[in-house]
Write a protein that holds these residues in place. Structure first.
Motif, short mmCIF file in Angstrom:
data_model
loop_
_atom_site.label_atom_id
_atom_site.label_comp_id
_atom_site.label_asym_id
_atom_site.label_seq_id
_atom_site.Cartn_x
_atom_site.Cartn_y
_atom_site.Cartn_z
N VAL A 66 -3.46 -4.43 3.12
CA VAL A 66 -4.30 -3.75 4.10
C VAL A 66 -3.76 -2.35 4.39
O VAL A 66 -2.72 -1.96 3.86
N GLY A 67 -4.44 -1.62 5.25
CA GLY A 67 -4.00 -0.29 5.65
C GLY A 67 -2.75 -0.32 6.51
O GLY A 67 -2.41 -1.34 7.11
N ASP A 68 -2.07 0.82 6.60
CA ASP A 68 -0.81 0.91 7.35
C ASP A 68 -0.95 0.47 8.80
O ASP A 68 -0.07 -0.19 9.34
N GLN A 69 -2.05 0.83 9.45
CA GLN A 69 -2.22 0.54 10.87
C GLN A 69 -2.52 -0.92 11.18
O GLN A 69 -2.39 -1.36 12.31
N ILE B 52 -0.42 -1.20 2.43
CA ILE B 52 -0.66 -0.66 1.09
C ILE B 52 0.51 0.21 0.63
O ILE B 52 0.77 0.34 -0.55
N SER B 53 1.26 0.77 1.58
CA SER B 53 2.37 1.65 1.22
C SER B 53 3.72 0.93 1.18
O SER B 53 4.74 1.56 0.92
N SER B 54 3.73 -0.39 1.40
CA SER B 54 4.98 -1.14 1.36
C SER B 54 5.46 -1.31 -0.09
O SER B 54 4.66 -1.25 -1.02
N PRO B 55 6.76 -1.52 -0.29
CA PRO B 55 7.28 -1.68 -1.66
C PRO B 55 6.61 -2.82 -2.42
O PRO B 55 6.29 -2.67 -3.60
N LEU C 27 2.56 -4.60 -6.58
CA LEU C 27 1.46 -5.51 -6.93
C LEU C 27 0.21 -4.79 -7.45
O LEU C 27 -0.51 -5.35 -8.27
N ILE C 28 -0.04 -3.58 -6.96
CA ILE C 28 -1.27 -2.86 -7.33
C ILE C 28 -1.36 -2.73 -8.86
O ILE C 28 -0.43 -2.31 -9.52
#
Length: 157
Positions: free
Chosen positions: A107-110, A121-124, A129-130
């Motif tokens: 999901v999104g950061d927020q 989405i910005s996590s390691p 996984l993307i």
């Protein structure tokens, strides 16, 4: 202007937070400030200073939430499909060290909340996984060290 990917549920949650901060929290804080003012000398009035600090925090968060809402790119996860992992996918993984199964939605950061199974989405782990598919193995560096997961499956819900 950079857009933030976000699910509809995350967008709705931000809108509800904004409504609460503007219509409920702001009037409560204003009332607390006026009550504290009535107590007299403001220089040594802890209630007044605490209320002013709460007001500052609330107004700052209102600005942040308004910015996130303005720059949100709402993605309807139910309309997504495919066999590779992308934003919105719910992924079933198995930890290759502990054999523990985990389910995460990207999901999104927020709206990220690991305890609820929603990873940013910005996590390691999400970045690893993307673009991958079921059966692939991903390795990435987490804050606790290197991790390795096998992807058991993915779906869009």
């Amino acid at each position: 202007m950079e857009k933030f990917p976000m699910t509809q549920a995350g967008f709705d949650q931000l809108k509800e937070e904004l409504r609460w901060r503007q219509q409920e929290e702001r009037p409560r804080i204003i009332e607390a400030i006026s009550e504290a003012r009535a107590h007299g000398d403001l220089s040594e009035n802890a209630e007044y200073h605490a209320a002013k600090e709460a007001q500052s925090h609330n107004e700052g968060r209102i600005g942040e939430v308004e910015d996130y809402i303005a720059r949100a790119e709402v993605i309807d996860v139910a309309k997504l499909s495919g066999t590779t992992i992308k934003f919105g996918a719910t992924v079933t993984l198995i930890d290759e060290d502990s054999e523990e199964e985990r389910i995460y939605q990207i999901v999104g950061d927020q709206e990220a909340d690991v305890k609820k199974g929603r990873i940013s989405i910005s996590s390691p782990i999400a970045r690893a996984l993307i673009g991958k598919s079921a059966g692939d193995t991903v390795e990435f560096n987490a804050p606790g060290g290197a991790r390795s997961y096998e992807i058991l499956g993915m779906r869009f819900i």
